[in-house]
Enzyme design. Sequence first.
Site: not given
Ligand code: GLA
Length: 382
Positions: A38, A123, A127, A173
């Site tokens: 992303d 964790g 998200s 996310d």
């Molecule tokens: C975390 C970040 C996202 C993305 C993922 C890996 O979740 O918040 O923006 O980069 O890692 O894909």
Amino acid sequence: MNTPLINHIKSSFLEIFNVEPVMIFSPGRINIIGEHTDYNDGFVFPAAINKGIVTAIQKNTAEFCTAVAADVNEIFEFSLNNIQSIPSGGWRNYVLGVVAEIQKKGINLKPFNVVFGGDIPVGAGLSSSAALENSLVYGLNELFGFGLSKKEMILISQKAEHNYVGVRCGIMDQYASMFGKGNSALFLDCRTIEAKEIYIDLKEYELLLINTNVKHSLSESAYNNRRSVCEKVASLLNIPALRDASEESLLNIKSKISAEDYQKALFVIQENKRVEKAAETLKNNDILALGKLLYESHNGLQNQYKVSCDELDFLVNKAKENPDVLGARMMGGGFGGCTINIIKKTAIASFSKEISLLYKEKFKMECSIYNIELSEGTHIIG
Ligand code: GLA
């Protein structure tokens, strides 16, 4: 929808503030494939899930704001003047970040009270932070009528994370949490921030999450470090982002970068291709091919991008040994959190039992197993 959680958050708010709140649900997300693409302007394939953050929010007449994290029973009072992030402030920095980023848009925010809680473990790589940020900006927009679009709101959430939490995350996310659609995943182009909704029907298979219940401490610095490597390679290639690179163009600068950085950039280029292929497999109902892409993705995350850990690798290796699991990989930023598995529905019970025992034997701790449904993005609940 988790009715007991909603009732709990609402009654906590009423008990403390004695006024009817606006209630918001903001979901966590899974990601079928497309990890660490992303922030390289690439493609990702996430979906919002039926677990997330429930937030109760209302204006107040005090001089300051009060925020309550119901899950940990912590209260935080803060003034809207001169917002600064708090060292090791945990959840407080998400709240402060969203507030500060709203103010940076020239909006005159007035005091408010908020209570929130969730059913996604922090964790787990699902998200919870994006869900919290989104619920807050969405709630404030609703209460005060700022007229912000959903896209503006997710950019506020993302900047809160960059500037007040210190993680230079991409947009996946926040996008998935805000724009999720029931039964669908979002094929998101992170350059244009536009997505195609793709209906997910895995026939006799299902998505199953297994949480390692670990979060290794280096994860945030390692994340920012990966992003810097990608930016450095893109600038050597003279392109805006690694999304614009090909394996051939990368070969041309191979001698100018370390072997590790070469592998990391190669991973991003290959992972981005896998996301496009994954969307094709779904169109063609080829779940077997999708599963293979998941295993390839994990292999790259483990050996090229180096963001996995023993616990995640163990879960993926055990999945590979089971013919009823078509694919598995670590999900999210890495260094802990969940694996996502494509598993035959009829095998879920036996596989869950088996993997729980093996995991406990190996790591002397429990893993957690979640069945999930794909759900709607951030919204008001009645
Ligand atoms: C975390 C970040 C996202 C993305 C993922 C890996 O979740 O918040 O923006 O980069 O890692 O894909």
